[in-house]
Design an enzyme around this catalytic site. Structure first.
Site, PDB file in Angstrom:
ATOM      1  N   ASP A   1       0.812  -1.225   0.000  1.00 38.38           N
ATOM      2  CA  ASP A   1       0.000   0.000   0.000  1.00 38.38           C
ATOM      3  C   ASP A   1       0.847   1.277   0.000  1.00 38.38           C
ATOM      4  OD1 ASP A   1      -2.120  -1.699   0.158  1.00 38.38           O
ATOM      5  OD2 ASP A   1      -2.393  -1.462   2.322  1.00 38.38           O
TER       6      ASP A   1
HETATM    7  N1  LIG Z   1       1.880   1.468  10.550  1.00 38.72           N
HETATM    8  C1  LIG Z   1       0.721   1.533  11.160  1.00 38.72           C
HETATM    9  O1  LIG Z   1       0.591   2.110  12.211  1.00 38.72           O
HETATM   10  C2  LIG Z   1      -0.479   0.879  10.582  1.00 38.72           C
HETATM   11  C3  LIG Z   1      -1.507   0.491  11.443  1.00 38.72           C
HETATM   12  C4  LIG Z   1      -2.649  -0.094  10.877  1.00 38.72           C
HETATM   13  C5  LIG Z   1      -2.735  -0.256   9.494  1.00 38.72           C
HETATM   14  N2  LIG Z   1      -1.711   0.122   8.690  1.00 38.72           N
HETATM   15  C6  LIG Z   1      -1.851  -0.073   7.243  1.00 38.72           C
HETATM   16  O2  LIG Z   1      -0.978  -1.109   6.850  1.00 38.72           O
HETATM   17  C7  LIG Z   1      -0.534  -0.857   5.525  1.00 38.72           C
HETATM   18  C8  LIG Z   1       0.958  -0.889   5.533  1.00 38.72           C
HETATM   19  O3  LIG Z   1       1.434  -0.933   4.201  1.00 38.72           O
HETATM   20  P1  LIG Z   1       2.650  -1.847   3.789  1.00 38.72           P
HETATM   21  O4  LIG Z   1       2.981  -1.451   2.402  1.00 38.72           O
HETATM   22  O5  LIG Z   1       3.702  -1.826   4.834  1.00 38.72           O
HETATM   23  O6  LIG Z   1       2.083  -3.325   3.864  1.00 38.72           O
HETATM   24  P2  LIG Z   1       0.829  -3.925   3.089  1.00 38.72           P
HETATM   25  O7  LIG Z   1       0.242  -2.964   2.153  1.00 38.72           O
HETATM   26  O8  LIG Z   1      -0.041  -4.497   4.150  1.00 38.72           O
HETATM   27  O9  LIG Z   1       1.437  -5.046   2.203  1.00 38.72           O
HETATM   28  C9  LIG Z   1       2.256  -6.030   2.747  1.00 38.72           C
HETATM   29  C10 LIG Z   1       2.678  -6.941   1.633  1.00 38.72           C
HETATM   30  O10 LIG Z   1       3.679  -7.801   2.110  1.00 38.72           O
HETATM   31  C11 LIG Z   1       3.576  -9.037   1.415  1.00 38.72           C
HETATM   32  N3  LIG Z   1       4.089 -10.100   2.297  1.00 38.72           N
HETATM   33  C12 LIG Z   1       3.490 -10.660   3.346  1.00 38.72           C
HETATM   34  N4  LIG Z   1       4.262 -11.595   3.887  1.00 38.72           N
HETATM   35  C13 LIG Z   1       5.406 -11.633   3.156  1.00 38.72           C
HETATM   36  C14 LIG Z   1       6.585 -12.415   3.220  1.00 38.72           C
HETATM   37  N5  LIG Z   1       6.783 -13.340   4.179  1.00 38.72           N
HETATM   38  N6  LIG Z   1       7.557 -12.197   2.295  1.00 38.72           N
HETATM   39  C15 LIG Z   1       7.358 -11.248   1.342  1.00 38.72           C
HETATM   40  N7  LIG Z   1       6.267 -10.503   1.233  1.00 38.72           N
HETATM   41  C16 LIG Z   1       5.277 -10.701   2.142  1.00 38.72           C
HETATM   42  C17 LIG Z   1       2.103  -9.220   1.131  1.00 38.72           C
HETATM   43  O11 LIG Z   1       1.953  -9.715  -0.201  1.00 38.72           O
HETATM   44  P3  LIG Z   1       1.963 -11.295  -0.436  1.00 38.72           P
HETATM   45  O12 LIG Z   1       0.937 -11.866   0.514  1.00 38.72           O
HETATM   46  O13 LIG Z   1       1.614 -11.435  -1.887  1.00 38.72           O
HETATM   47  O14 LIG Z   1       3.356 -11.744  -0.135  1.00 38.72           O
HETATM   48  C18 LIG Z   1       1.529  -7.814   1.157  1.00 38.72           C
HETATM   49  O15 LIG Z   1       1.082  -7.343  -0.084  1.00 38.72           O
HETATM   50  C19 LIG Z   1      -1.084   0.472   5.103  1.00 38.72           C
HETATM   51  O16 LIG Z   1      -2.271   0.297   4.355  1.00 38.72           O
HETATM   52  C20 LIG Z   1      -1.418   1.108   6.443  1.00 38.72           C
HETATM   53  O17 LIG Z   1      -2.468   2.058   6.347  1.00 38.72           O
HETATM   54  C21 LIG Z   1      -0.582   0.656   9.218  1.00 38.72           C
END
Ligand SMILES: NC(=O)c1ccc[n+]([C@@H]2O[C@H](COP(=O)([O-])OP(=O)(O)OC[C@H]3O[C@@H](n4cnc5c(N)ncnc54)[C@H](OP(=O)(O)O)[C@@H]3O)[C@@H](O)[C@H]2O)c1
Ligand SMILES: NC(=O)c1ccc[n+]([C@@H]2O[C@H](COP(=O)([O-])OP(=O)(O)OC[C@H]3O[C@@H](n4cnc5c(N)ncnc54)[C@H](OP(=O)(O)O)[C@@H]3O)[C@@H](O)[C@H]2O)c1
Lengths: 110, 463, 110, 463
Positions: free
Chosen positions: D390
């Protein structure tokens, strides 16, 4: 020390910290209006003046109280009106307002 | 006539309105609303007080309110925009005077009744009297300096510091006597007031006129503290809260104002003492300036595409805001663009240039803050410096020994060409030489700004 | 309403405004430590727990008070230590610190 | 054993230490000191309470303090850095539990003595009980979700909203009974507690696991309010002040956290209800991705001058922080430069990536905030996206119908080339397609991040 005094101190300390944290990053254009607006608030001493003048403590208190009311009321009314006049001059232009919105959208969470 | 608890809750509501109002006053979008919210709080506080059970006679109160409001409103309506700082100073002074009177009345009343007050009430009373008195006379001096009723220069005399120390010691001594001896003779109190009034005068005299805005912000903080002390005397919470709010926010504000001028608060307050008159590190010997004529300057401006006008204190002195606008209109009519670069401390009070140019109806969106316009100077054909000096002094960037070193400045020296309008080669507020004037790209157009601008306008019209 | 209650309300309102104005623009790295640090402060209920447990109100109060003390103390000690551990990880690098100084010098008065 | 006024003053000092501490916690330079100042305040409050005249027996108190401190210290020392959020949640829960117990004990004690409490004390008591109970069970559910003891997905069932409304109505009814009828039977109180505990569970169940940090910040605010209510019950100022401080700062903090994710607080809390499952507006049909091999990616990285690594939640899932560091060291040894681009909401808690990378001893000055590095992507040869999704989704910039539209993102798509490491084509937290993966400049390297990174390292070593 009696109850009321300690209560007063507690309230005084909290309000002091609150006042200090209210004034953050103020653009310099607003320094003068802010000064003048805060000045109007310090006219709150009008409350004390009214209590002294109206309590029927005798002529001396009434006279002092009357003058105090006049002074404090000048401070209050003059202060708020002057501030308002100044701020009227500082109307935001649409351009500046738009810029602000853009800034906020660009993520103001740092 | 309203129960005690309800009174306290309503006072609390008033205090919350002050808090909200002050916070909103700090940001341009909400400032005006904030001021009104704060005024509403004051109205509430006054109405609640009118309903207080202790109040038995209304005549004096109503009379006082009417008279005071009328005077205040008249002053606020008639004052000239450019005299705002002294106006605020004066209003602040009478506010301090009110606190002085209230505390005194309480003291005299309890003397009269012969009741012994506790030490803490006596302490708050004397502190309220002292701070109120200092605010009153200090503000009056500040007013007089800004109004040029007395000289704006720091007033010092030999032995001043010793005198002030003695004065302060006497005040502390008498105050202590009044606090710890409930039977102290009455004259002690009156001498105490007299000395406190004198202290206010002595504290402000040695401060330069241009620093008065900071002094007023500081005295404003004092008047808040005086109100809070009065609150302790009459045991009224809204006075304590609001007074403390103003007391601390005023100090913060005066510090912010000092920082914008790259100085410290103590330098402002005590700078006049023992200051070895700063030798400007760069002296002008051996350098020459280029001067230009009205005709020449008119041609350059008439054919410029991008003009940035840098107004400074001299514009206010010359009261040339209307002429500057006329010139800008003329250039725009001929196809150029004109922008105004506003330095945060140009002039002698924060927002001075904004107020001045607003008076001449310069559209607000032509005024640019320093940070927004500084990058654009390189692309400007002409930077027209009208009565500004320190705010365009490159020494702030380059010369660590300069008193203004570190102050952010407007990059007028980066423009293709700079035309500087001033009367002669005198220094600005900081009292130092300005290299910009000796720059090869700079042309000096000597003369009063108002005169020069009018001549430029008529010259351009003939082109 | 009695004196003490009104006094409590006044203090509550002031502290509420103060709390809200304390948290300004916090960099997101500090959100978690700030949350955890504030959480430790909410362990102040330890004061209430001690008063209940130690006042000699009988066995029921003592038992409830004891458990409350244990809970509150976990909150306090755990909260502060965890926050400290996190912050240890966020030591400032010299680079970032220098950048901050530069920013401040460039005029932080807007 | 100390006079009442001194106790109140010392409590005030403790409150001021909390205020100072919390303020300093908000800025990186002073955060650690701030936490210690705040801890000092707590120590002071505890010591002062020990000296309170009302305390007659110390045995229970000392025992409780020792046991609680030991457990707390043990938990804090042993918890893994990446489990911080659930840890904070748990601690917060027991804090709420303590408030619940104190308020209950006060209630039961006054029942026992048969004294009738005034309505306002009864009100504070029941509010303290209610909020304390909600905090306790709500935090426990949050803990369980983060610890993956129960599913992280929102748990909803039909009729849930009706059920919650009834539950809430019952709580209000019983609470009212307890407040206005001092002779209410005792079971009412226990049922009230039971329902309040249930409410805490019901409120948190429908919230997704990834939103738990926000929930914990909010529950933290609740536990502050519960403490303040307890303060009203036992008429103790320091409880009221500190509780109110935490109550309001917690709410502000949870709003800030929501804003960083570009969502509203109410969307976080109630988003699961009635949400038409968001169809990602762009679907992937007809588009193909470029995949790459370990060998190929290794060559690109080995010869790249500028590499920016974008870590995301997947890095935490794979626990590949050490491997990522090894790879970076290797590239640097070969003469390239490596920087890490940290998005404020990468991962599942604020600061997640910082903590994770700090664990692998990645030097702090290689981590760059979004704003500092976003301009540098254009000059990067390779953007290596490790388990992020994301936070690098260009739809946030371009597609107004996207649920993340408006969230600032890292410009990985502006780099010369992007290598994306993830296991498959599953979506990230927001559940939407990511155009970056279909970009012609992007190459997908499928597989668990830890495995892929180790293979890359050994491959590059052989080059
Ligand atoms: N930081 C905060 O405080 C917080 C709190 C709540 C929500 N959020 C939300 O969380 C999101 C964070 O974004 P992000 O880009 O860090 O993460 P993300 O959008 O949740 O994407 C994580 C990606 O990692 C991949 N993944 C999972 N396990 C893996 C592994 N073992 N090896 C390789 N890839 C793996 C997944 O794809 P695959 O499954 O295809 O591998 C997934 O698409 C945002 O939407 C944010 O709003 C953040
Ligand atoms: N804004 C604030 O709140 C505030 C408050 C206190 C102090 N200050 C200080 O004030 C200074 C402001 O800088 P500034 O550049 O605006 O002004 P400045 O440095 O004080 O210079 C003003 C210049 O205007 C010229 N001038 C005066 N009357 C003139 C007239 N009638 N026509 C044409 N020129 C005239 C003067 O030179 P000639 O005499 O040769 O004509 C003088 O050099 C800064 O040092 C700032 O720190 C500001």
């Amino acid at each position: 020390m009696n109850e009321a005094l300690v209560g007063g101190i507690v309230v005084f300390v909290l309000a002091t910290y609150l006042g200090a944290s209210l004034i953050g990053r103020v653009p310099s254009t607003l320094h003068t209006p802010l000064m003048s607006g805060a000045n109007a608030v310090s006219g709150i001493t009008i409350v004390g003046a009214m209590l002294v003048a109206g309590a029927g403590f005798g002529w001396l208190s009434s006279v002092l109280g009357f003058v105090a009311i006049v002074f404090a009321m000048m401070n209050v009314v003059g202060g708020y009106l002057v501030t308002d006049r100044m701020l009227e001059m500082f109307r935001k232009s649409p351009r500046a307002a738009a810029a602000d919105v853009a800034k906020a959208a660009a993520g103001d969470d740092k | 006539m309203i129960p005690d608890y309800l009174e306290r809750i309503l006072y609390l509501v008033a205090a919350v309105l002050f808090i909200t109002g002050l916070r909103q006053l700090g940001s341009p979008d909400t400032a005006r609303r904030g001021n009104r919210i704060s005024a509403l709080g004051m109205l509430l506080a006054i109405v609640v007080t009118l309903l207080d059970q202790a109040i038995v006679s209304y005549g004096t109160i109503i009379a006082g309110i009417v008279v005071g409001s009328a005077i205040g409103a008249f002053m606020a309506r008639t004052v000239k925009m450019t005299s705002m700082p002294q106006m605020v100073g004066l209003l602040n002074g009478v506010g301090g005077g009110a606190s002085l009177l209230v505390a005194s009345a309480e003291f005299l009343h309890s003397e009269e009744r012969g009741v012994a007050v506790t030490a803490d009430v006596a302490f708050s009373t004397q502190l309220g009297v002292l701070i109120g008195a200092v605010t009153l006379t200090g503000s009056i001096i500040a007013f007089a300096k800004l109004q040029e009723m007395i000289t704006g220069r720091p007033i010092t005399f030999s032995g001043q510091q010793v005198f002030n120390a003695l004065l302060f010691a006497a005040i502390v001594g008498l105050g202590g006597w009044l606090i710890f001896d409930p039977n102290a003779p009455e004259w002690v109190f009156f001498v105490f007031i007299g000395l406190a009034l004198l202290l206010g005068v002595m504290l402000v005299l040695p401060i330069g006129g241009a620093d008065m805005p900071v002094v007023i912000a500081l005295l404003n903080s004092y008047s808040g503290i005086a109100a809070a002390m009065t609150g302790f005397v009459i045991q009224n919470e809204v006075l304590i809260i609001s007074g403390a709010l103003v007391g601390s926010s005023g100090i913060i504000l005066s510090q912010i104002m000092c920082r914008a001028m790259n100085r410290s608060l103590s330098n402002v307050l005590f700078g006049a003492f023992g200051s070895v008159v700063q030798q400007s590190s760069k002296s002008a010997s051996g350098l020459t300036v280029n001067t230009t004529s009205i005709e020449d300057a008119a041609i350059q401006l008439a054919y410029a595409q991008n003009v940035i006008i840098v107004p400074g204190y001299g514009l206010a002195v010359a009261q040339a805001q209307h002429q500057v606008r006329e010139l800008a209109d003329l250039i725009e009519k001929r196809g150029g663009t004109v922008k105004y670069a506003i330095h945060p401390v140009a002039g002698r009070m924060p927002g001075h240039m904004n107020v001045l140019l607003a008076e001449a109806n310069v559209p607000y969106d032509k005024l640019f803050d320093m940070d927004d316009i500084n990058d654009q100077f390189e692309r400007a054909d002409v930077a027209l410096v009208v009565g500004a000096n320190d705010v365009v002094n490159p020494a702030a960037r380059t010369d660590p020994s300069s008193p203004i070193f570190g102050m952010p400045i407007l990059n007028a020296d980066k423009a293709q060409r700079a035309i500087v309008m001033k009367r002669g080669m005198s220094a600005g507020f900081a009292g130092i030489e300005n290299e910009l004037f000796y720059d090869s790209k700079t042309q000096m157009l000597f003369g009063d700004a108002k005169g020069s601008l009018s001549k430029l306008v008529s010259e351009i019209k003939q082109l």
